[in-house]
Design a protein around this motif. Structure first.
Motif, PDB file in Angstrom:
ATOM      1  N   VAL A 222      35.801  56.285  58.857  1.00 55.76           N
ATOM      2  CA  VAL A 222      35.559  54.906  59.269  1.00 55.76           C
ATOM      3  C   VAL A 222      35.025  54.141  58.057  1.00 55.76           C
ATOM      4  CG1 VAL A 222      34.147  53.400  60.721  1.00 55.76           C
ATOM      5  CG2 VAL A 222      35.072  55.557  61.639  1.00 55.76           C
ATOM      6  N   LYS A 223      35.703  53.061  57.762  1.00 52.73           N
ATOM      7  CA  LYS A 223      35.319  52.291  56.570  1.00 52.73           C
ATOM      8  C   LYS A 223      35.329  50.830  56.949  1.00 52.73           C
ATOM      9  CE  LYS A 223      37.014  52.077  51.825  1.00 52.73           C
ATOM     10  NZ  LYS A 223      38.053  52.625  50.942  1.00 52.73           N
ATOM     11  N   LYS A 224      34.200  50.176  56.782  1.00 53.94           N
ATOM     12  CA  LYS A 224      34.144  48.732  57.107  1.00 53.94           C
ATOM     13  C   LYS A 224      35.078  47.980  56.187  1.00 53.94           C
ATOM     14  CE  LYS A 224      29.874  47.496  59.337  1.00 53.94           C
ATOM     15  NZ  LYS A 224      28.649  47.863  58.617  1.00 53.94           N
ATOM     16  N   LYS A 225      35.723  46.975  56.726  1.00 53.75           N
ATOM     17  CA  LYS A 225      36.652  46.169  55.911  1.00 53.75           C
ATOM     18  C   LYS A 225      35.915  45.527  54.748  1.00 53.75           C
ATOM     19  CE  LYS A 225      40.803  45.827  58.098  1.00 53.75           C
ATOM     20  NZ  LYS A 225      40.732  47.251  58.377  1.00 53.75           N
ATOM     21  N   LEU A 226      36.570  45.571  53.578  1.00 52.37           N
ATOM     22  CA  LEU A 226      35.974  44.905  52.421  1.00 52.37           C
ATOM     23  C   LEU A 226      36.135  43.394  52.567  1.00 52.37           C
ATOM     24  CD1 LEU A 226      37.247  47.096  49.487  1.00 52.37           C
ATOM     25  CD2 LEU A 226      34.923  46.963  50.396  1.00 52.37           C
ATOM     26  N   GLU A 227      35.305  42.666  51.859  1.00 54.99           N
ATOM     27  CA  GLU A 227      35.456  41.209  51.826  1.00 54.99           C
ATOM     28  C   GLU A 227      36.848  40.874  51.294  1.00 54.99           C
ATOM     29  OE1 GLU A 227      32.555  38.654  51.187  1.00 54.99           O
ATOM     30  OE2 GLU A 227      31.453  39.927  52.599  1.00 54.99           O
ATOM     31  N   LYS A 228      37.379  39.761  51.751  1.00 60.69           N
ATOM     32  CA  LYS A 228      38.684  39.312  51.247  1.00 60.69           C
ATOM     33  C   LYS A 228      38.606  39.020  49.760  1.00 60.69           C
ATOM     34  CE  LYS A 228      42.265  37.322  53.650  1.00 60.69           C
ATOM     35  NZ  LYS A 228      43.012  36.360  54.309  1.00 60.69           N
ATOM     36  N   ARG A 229      39.673  39.384  49.026  1.00 60.81           N
ATOM     37  CA  ARG A 229      39.658  39.112  47.583  1.00 60.81           C
ATOM     38  C   ARG A 229      39.841  37.624  47.298  1.00 60.81           C
ATOM     39  NH1 ARG A 229      42.354  44.262  46.855  1.00 60.81           N
ATOM     40  NH2 ARG A 229      44.237  43.284  47.590  1.00 60.81           N
ATOM     41  N   LYS A 230      39.134  37.152  46.267  1.00 62.21           N
ATOM     42  CA  LYS A 230      39.285  35.766  45.849  1.00 62.21           C
ATOM     43  C   LYS A 230      40.604  35.631  45.074  1.00 62.21           C
ATOM     44  CE  LYS A 230      36.740  32.893  42.837  1.00 62.21           C
ATOM     45  NZ  LYS A 230      35.902  33.011  41.696  1.00 62.21           N
ATOM     46  N   ILE A 231      41.264  34.489  45.207  1.00 61.81           N
ATOM     47  CA  ILE A 231      42.511  34.293  44.470  1.00 61.81           C
ATOM     48  C   ILE A 231      42.312  33.259  43.375  1.00 61.81           C
ATOM     49  CG2 ILE A 231      44.882  33.423  44.639  1.00 61.81           C
ATOM     50  CD1 ILE A 231      44.977  34.768  47.391  1.00 61.81           C
ATOM     51  N   GLU A 232      42.689  33.625  42.142  1.00 62.70           N
ATOM     52  CA  GLU A 232      42.628  32.663  41.028  1.00 62.70           C
ATOM     53  C   GLU A 232      44.038  32.455  40.504  1.00 62.70           C
ATOM     54  OE1 GLU A 232      40.010  34.008  37.948  1.00 62.70           O
ATOM     55  OE2 GLU A 232      38.223  33.716  39.178  1.00 62.70           O
ATOM     56  N   GLU A 233      44.426  31.189  40.344  1.00 66.25           N
ATOM     57  CA  GLU A 233      45.738  30.893  39.765  1.00 66.25           C
ATOM     58  C   GLU A 233      45.583  30.658  38.281  1.00 66.25           C
ATOM     59  OE1 GLU A 233      47.557  27.736  42.062  1.00 66.25           O
ATOM     60  OE2 GLU A 233      48.409  29.324  43.334  1.00 66.25           O
ATOM     61  N   LYS A 234      46.592  31.113  37.505  1.00 70.63           N
ATOM     62  CA  LYS A 234      46.519  30.966  36.042  1.00 70.63           C
ATOM     63  C   LYS A 234      47.882  30.651  35.462  1.00 70.63           C
ATOM     64  CE  LYS A 234      44.102  34.238  33.758  1.00 70.63           C
ATOM     65  NZ  LYS A 234      42.776  33.675  33.425  1.00 70.63           N
ATOM     66  N   THR A 235      47.852  30.007  34.316  1.00 67.90           N
ATOM     67  CA  THR A 235      49.084  29.807  33.550  1.00 67.90           C
ATOM     68  C   THR A 235      48.915  30.531  32.217  1.00 67.90           C
ATOM     69  OG1 THR A 235      49.430  27.663  34.583  1.00 67.90           O
ATOM     70  CG2 THR A 235      50.583  28.072  32.506  1.00 67.90           C
ATOM     71  N   ILE A 236      49.844  31.432  31.931  1.00 68.63           N
ATOM     72  CA  ILE A 236      49.758  32.219  30.692  1.00 68.63           C
ATOM     73  C   ILE A 236      50.719  31.611  29.675  1.00 68.63           C
ATOM     74  CG2 ILE A 236      50.060  34.542  29.693  1.00 68.63           C
ATOM     75  CD1 ILE A 236      48.017  34.491  31.976  1.00 68.63           C
ATOM     76  N   LEU A 237      50.205  31.311  28.491  1.00 68.08           N
ATOM     77  CA  LEU A 237      51.050  30.693  27.472  1.00 68.08           C
ATOM     78  C   LEU A 237      51.258  31.650  26.302  1.00 68.08           C
ATOM     79  CD1 LEU A 237      49.436  27.121  27.326  1.00 68.08           C
ATOM     80  CD2 LEU A 237      51.297  27.942  28.790  1.00 68.08           C
TER      81      LEU A 237
END
Ligand code: ADE
Length: 347
Positions: A222-237
Motif C-alpha cells: 500500500v503506497k499513498k499517491k504521490l503529489e501530482k508533478r508540476k509541469i514546466e514548459e520550455k523552449t530549447i534553442l
C-alpha cells in the motif's frame, strides 16, 4: 496464521544461490566497488547500470581516484544515469574520507549513514554486502516482499514501516549477511513482481506468505499517491555560429546542478514569438528549424519542451560558452532531458 519469519532464511538463501543473476558487482567483496554499485542502483534499473558500473571502475578504480577526478569528467561518466547529485555526493564522500586519511568506507552502520549521499538504505546494503553487518537493506523490492508475506496494509512511505522491517529482519539475519540482503532484493526483482504478475508458483516463500494463501498479493504494498508533478514548459534553442554550438552551465545548486545545457527559455515559444525575442537579444540568423516536441519526467516535475535550431550570422559578445560539436560530445555532460535535442546537430 502467524508468520514465523525466521523460517524464510534457509529457503530464501537456497533459492538465491541457485537462481541469482550474474551481475558484475556480485563478483567483488571490495567495499568501494560495492558502494559505487549501490549508489548507481538507486533509482536506476539493473540492466541500465551494468555498463556504467564497469566503465566507471575502469576510469575511477579507487577511492583516491574518485576524490581527485575533475567534476566535469565525473559528470560525463554519469551522463544518462540521471539523479546527478548521486555522483557529486560520491565525490564529496571520497574527498572527505581521503582528507581524513581513510582507505575505505567505515565499517559501521551509524558512521556510514553520516556520509554524504548514504542514507539508511545504502548504509544497510553496503554494510551487509561488503562488511558482514547485520543491517538488512529495505528497498521497494523488499517492502513489497514483506508486506505481501504479512498482508501488511500500512503505507510503505511511512518511515516507521521501514524501521519495523529493518528490526524484524536484523533479528533473523544469518552470518552470511550478503546473501541474505541480496536474496531478498532478488526475490523482489525476479519473483515477487509488482504490477499484477507475481510468480508465486516459483516462490520459495509461498509456504508462509499470507497474501499468497488468501490470494491478496495484488493489494500490497500500500503506497499513498504521490503529489501530482508540476509541469514546466520550455523552449530549447540550439544556436550554431561558425560551426560552434552555444551552451551554458547550470547553477551549482538545484535541479541538474553544474551540468551543461543549450540556451533555453521558459514557456513554449511559437516561431513568431521566437523571432521577436531573437531580435531583442540581437541574434541574427539565416534560418530557423523547428524541432520536435518532447517531454522529460523527473520524480517531482515534468518538462514539456519544444526546440529550435538556429543558424546564426551574428551573436552578442560574451553571451555563451561556444564549443565545437566534438567537444560537446566528448567533454560536456548534458542531462538526458536535453541531450535528445543534441541529436539534431549536424556534424
Ligand atoms: N538493487 C539494489 N542493490 C542491488 C544489488 N546489489 N543487486 C541487484 N539489484 C540491486
Amino acid at each position: 496464521m502467524n508468520v514465523e519469519i525466521e523460517q524464510i532464511v534457509k529457503p530464501l538463501i537456497k533459492w538465491f544461490q541457485k537462481e541469482k543473476r550474474d551481475l558484475p558487482w556480485r563478483k567483488t567483496n571490495d567495499s568501494y566497488q560495492i558502494w559505487i554499485s549501490e549508489i548507481m542502483l538507486q533509482q536506476t534499473r539493473v540492466e541500465a547500470v551494468k555498463e556504467y558500473y564497469k566503465r566507471f571502475l575502469k576510469v575511477v578504480p579507487t577511492l583516491q581516484d574518485l576524490a581527485a577526478i575533475e567534476e566535469d569528467q565525473l559528470l560525463k561518466l554519469w551522463e544518462g544515469l540521471g539523479y546527478y547529485s548521486r555522483a557529486r555526493n560520491l565525490q564529496k564522500c571520497a574527498k572527505y574520507l581521503v582528507l581524513q586519511g581513510k582507505k575505505e568506507l567505515p565499517r559501521d552502520y551509524e558512521e556510514l549513514k553520516k556520509l554524504p549521499g548514504i542514507g539508511p538504505y545504502a548504509a544497510a546494503s553496503i554494510g551487509s554486502i561488503a562488511y558482514q553487518l547485520k543491517t538488512p537493506a529495505i528497498d521497494g523490492n523488499v517492502l513489497r516482499v514483506m508486506t505481501r508475506i504479512y498482508e501488511d496494509d500500512r503505507d510503505i512511505m511511512n518511515k516507521k514501516v521501514r524501521d519495523d522491517y529493518f528490526f524484524k529482519l536484523s533479528k533473523i539475519m544469518p552470518e552470511n549477511t550478503r546473501d541474505f540482503t541480496e536474496s531478498l532484493m532478488e526475490l523482489g526483482a525476479l519473483i515477487c513482481l509488482p504490477n499484477g504478475n507475481p510468480l508465486c508458483d516459483s516462490c520459495p516463500l509461498s509456504f508462509l506468505c499470507k497474501s499468497f494463501k488468501n490470494k491478496t498479493m495484488l493489494n500490497y504494498p500500500v503506497k499513498k499517491k504521490l503529489e501530482k508533478r508540476k509541469i514546466e514548459e520550455k523552449t530549447i534553442l540550439i544556436l550554431e555560429y561558425h560551426d560552434k554550438i552555444a551552451i551554458q552551465k547550470r547553477p551549482n545548486k538545484g535541479l541538474l546542478a553544474s551540468l551543461y545545457e543549450f540556451y533555453s527559455l521558459e514557456e513554449k515559444y511559437s516561431i513568431n514569438q521566437l523571432k521577436k525575442y531573437l531580435k531583442q537579444i540581437k541574434i541574427d540568423y539565416v534560418n530557423i528549424e523547428l524541432l520536435k516536441e518532447t517531454k522529460h519526467i523527473f520524480s517531482h516535475l515534468e518538462w514539456h519542451m519544444v526546440g529550435y535550431y538556429i543558424h546564426c550570422t551574428s551573436v552578442p559578445e560574451n553571451s555563451f560558452i561556444w564549443v565545437t560539436k566534438e567537444e560537446l560530445e566528448t567533454k560536456y555532460s548534458l542531462p538526458t532531458a536535453i541531450s535528445i535535442y543534441a541529436n539534431n546537430i549536424k556534424k
